[in-house]
Design a protein around this motif. Sequence first.
Motif, PDB file in Angstrom:
ATOM      1  N   THR A 292     -17.072 -37.884   6.952  1.00  0.00           N
ATOM      2  CA  THR A 292     -16.739 -36.776   7.868  1.00  0.00           C
ATOM      3  C   THR A 292     -15.397 -36.099   7.558  1.00  0.00           C
ATOM      4  N   VAL A 293     -14.333 -36.888   7.541  1.00  0.00           N
ATOM      5  CA  VAL A 293     -13.017 -36.261   7.386  1.00  0.00           C
ATOM      6  C   VAL A 293     -12.844 -35.643   5.979  1.00  0.00           C
TER       7      VAL A 293
ATOM      8  N   ARG B  23      -3.898 -35.012  12.974  1.00  0.00           N
ATOM      9  CA  ARG B  23      -4.948 -35.986  13.268  1.00  0.00           C
ATOM     10  C   ARG B  23      -5.689 -36.419  12.012  1.00  0.00           C
ATOM     11  N   ARG B  24      -5.893 -35.476  11.087  1.00  0.00           N
ATOM     12  CA  ARG B  24      -6.615 -35.854   9.876  1.00  0.00           C
ATOM     13  C   ARG B  24      -5.779 -36.736   8.965  1.00  0.00           C
TER      14      ARG B  24
ATOM     15  N   ALA C 121     -10.178 -37.212  17.582  1.00  0.00           N
ATOM     16  CA  ALA C 121      -9.166 -37.911  16.786  1.00  0.00           C
ATOM     17  C   ALA C 121      -9.286 -37.580  15.305  1.00  0.00           C
ATOM     18  N   MET C 122     -10.486 -37.188  14.868  1.00  0.00           N
ATOM     19  CA  MET C 122     -10.652 -36.846  13.452  1.00  0.00           C
ATOM     20  C   MET C 122     -10.260 -35.401  13.167  1.00  0.00           C
TER      21      MET C 122
ATOM     22  N   ARG D  89     -16.055 -26.633  16.862  1.00  0.00           N
ATOM     23  CA  ARG D  89     -16.700 -27.469  15.853  1.00  0.00           C
ATOM     24  C   ARG D  89     -17.302 -28.718  16.507  1.00  0.00           C
TER      25      ARG D  89
ATOM     26  N   ARG E 126     -14.707 -45.164   8.079  1.00  0.00           N
ATOM     27  CA  ARG E 126     -14.592 -43.743   8.396  1.00  0.00           C
ATOM     28  C   ARG E 126     -13.127 -43.348   8.598  1.00  0.00           C
TER      29      ARG E 126
ATOM     30  N   MET F  80     -14.388 -32.354   6.082  1.00  0.00           N
ATOM     31  CA  MET F  80     -13.594 -31.373   6.833  1.00  0.00           C
ATOM     32  C   MET F  80     -12.397 -30.898   6.030  1.00  0.00           C
TER      33      MET F  80
END
Lengths: 228, 397
Positions: B99-100, B75-76, A117-118, A124, B148, B103
Amino acid sequence: MSELFDMPSDLQHSYLGLVMLHLREALLPVLFGLLVALPLAQLCVRLRWLYPPVLWITTVLYAIPSLAFFVILIDYTGQSELTVMIPLGVYSLVVLVPAIVDAVRSVPQETLAAATAMGFGPVRRYVQVQLPIAAPAIIAGLRVASVSSISLVSVGMLIGNQGALGNLLNSGMIYNQERLIWLSVVGTAVLAILVDAALIGVRILLTPWMPRGTRKNTPTLTAKAAAR
Amino acid sequence: MIRIDSVTKRYPDGTVAVDRLSLEIPDRSITVLVGPSGCGKTTTLRMINRMVEPTEGTITLDGVDIMKQPVNTLRRSMGYVIQNAGLFQHRTIIDNIATVPRMLGWGKDKARARAGELMERVGLDSALAKRYPYQLSGGQQQRVGVARALAADPPVLLMDEPFSAVDPIVRKGLQDELLRIQEELGKTIVFVTHDIDEAVKLGTMVAVMRTGGHLAQFAPPAELLTDPADAFVEDFLGADRGIRRLSFFPSAGLELLTAPIVAVDATAEQIAARATGDAPYLLVTDLDGKPLGWAEPGELTAGEIRQDQLLACGRPFVAGKESLRAALDCAVLSPTGWAVAVDGEGRAAGVVSQQTIGEAIRGAHAERRADGKTDGKKDSRDSKGSKKDGTTEKAAR
Ligand SMILES: Nc1ncnc2c1ncn2[C@@H]1O[C@H](COP(=O)(O)OP(=O)(O)OP(=O)(O)O)[C@@H](O)[C@H]1O
Ligand SMILES: [Mg+2]
């Protein structure tokens, strides 16, 4: 003192040389097994139907006596280290493939869903999420594979001078020298214990994120706590 | 706006999880999907970020078909929170939250600074930053999950039963926190739950789904409670629908009696003057005006009022701020049958009987009905407006 470690000349190695040879012949196959098992296991996780036949094949290969492997391989690779290491590498798969498959499968569904989902792509996600979380179970598999490989190297004496500490045991029996037998048996055992301990150390370094209860008795941790 | 347009999801094994569902999810508000287990809530939610691809129909985000965007970019731009948080157990809290942003190519320091900010926003002590998930409680982990999801400031937040694995008290805290965060950030939130109380508390709009992936009703919570579309929705709302609905009626109009209140140091004359007969009991307050308890006028002797003589007055309600539901609850729980109203500082503002509250409820119902007759649409908008009162009232509990 130096007499204790004197080796019969036909072994062509010092005691330390034999130990190093033993280590190399035992661990390189496990490393090779790991490199094969990682993608193979991932394939088995992705394609569920593939896992039972793969498991079956690794088990059958494990059941083939090493002597049979030597007989076939000796035409191609001669009386070399490689002839010893190939069967050992194949044998390690029987432990490593299921260990890795179970480890990767045990990564919680929510964690994977969260990663997807992220916006993690499959590669990865495998490298950054599945593999690190599976690492402790993979290392547990490596410990079993390494220790069994260390004890199996000795059969290399069947094809001449490739059994390392196994050849030493053989010499001890031929020359009826208890000292050599002890050196071989104790040396092998100590080697197995040291390699096992080293792998435990690697796991502790790699997994500061594991609950303490599961690694309570490790000296490193106590030492760390004391240092604080 | 997220627009779901007659979307159907048929899984390879033939299960129809969602059946020709159409929904318009308004921006900057919380839309709740609620329904019994297996009715297709998760499937619907996951179709929005393409973790599940619809078999038929289209979903558009701000007018653009979501199938036309690169999947990971999509999704991001949508935070996702799930039950049990799904944290990365091998990363520290701060790295989980970062995390995101990482990325998306942010530098390490910038991402961590942002993560630190978010920890504060969701009510996490910054001392937890370097911990690993196993060292946190379930409620704290859930907060990390929310932080998050918010890290890259996505306009959309998808939440799948995020609070269902924690105990009721922690859940209530998390719900209040979500409402507060929503007030500050104004995200478009799609929230899945099977708990109708949670749906009514959080939702600006509530979509009730039934097994087979059908939409049973899509309405603001007050309308849902007033006017369930059919027997299924009515059943799903439960037996105390009428009581719950009172949450949407403000207590502001209640007529409070101030006569039957005396201070603990009252003189005999004051006691006599206050015992007017409007109420069978007198409420005794301390010198600050905070309620202590009830007593019959005859039992009180000036200068000798002791707290242990008094009948406990129970929990008071905040006049004007809390709803008729809270007022009724106080009256029902009170040993005298009278509720105590207090002001924002906790000083007694008046007392009110069950009977008066009952009349206020009847009055409110009549008013709603009249509104509904003149303009059906307006009713829903009104209840959306009064929803704010409802939530702050419930938050204040
Ligand atoms: N991958 C799948 N393959 C086949 N059927 C599925 C799959 N995922 C879900 N389903 C089915 O689709 C239906 C809807 O599932 P979904 O997970 O959306 O329900 P839900 O409303 O989220 O339920 P819950 O409240 O229990 O989480 C169920 O009948 C379920 O069994
Ligand atoms: Mg679900």
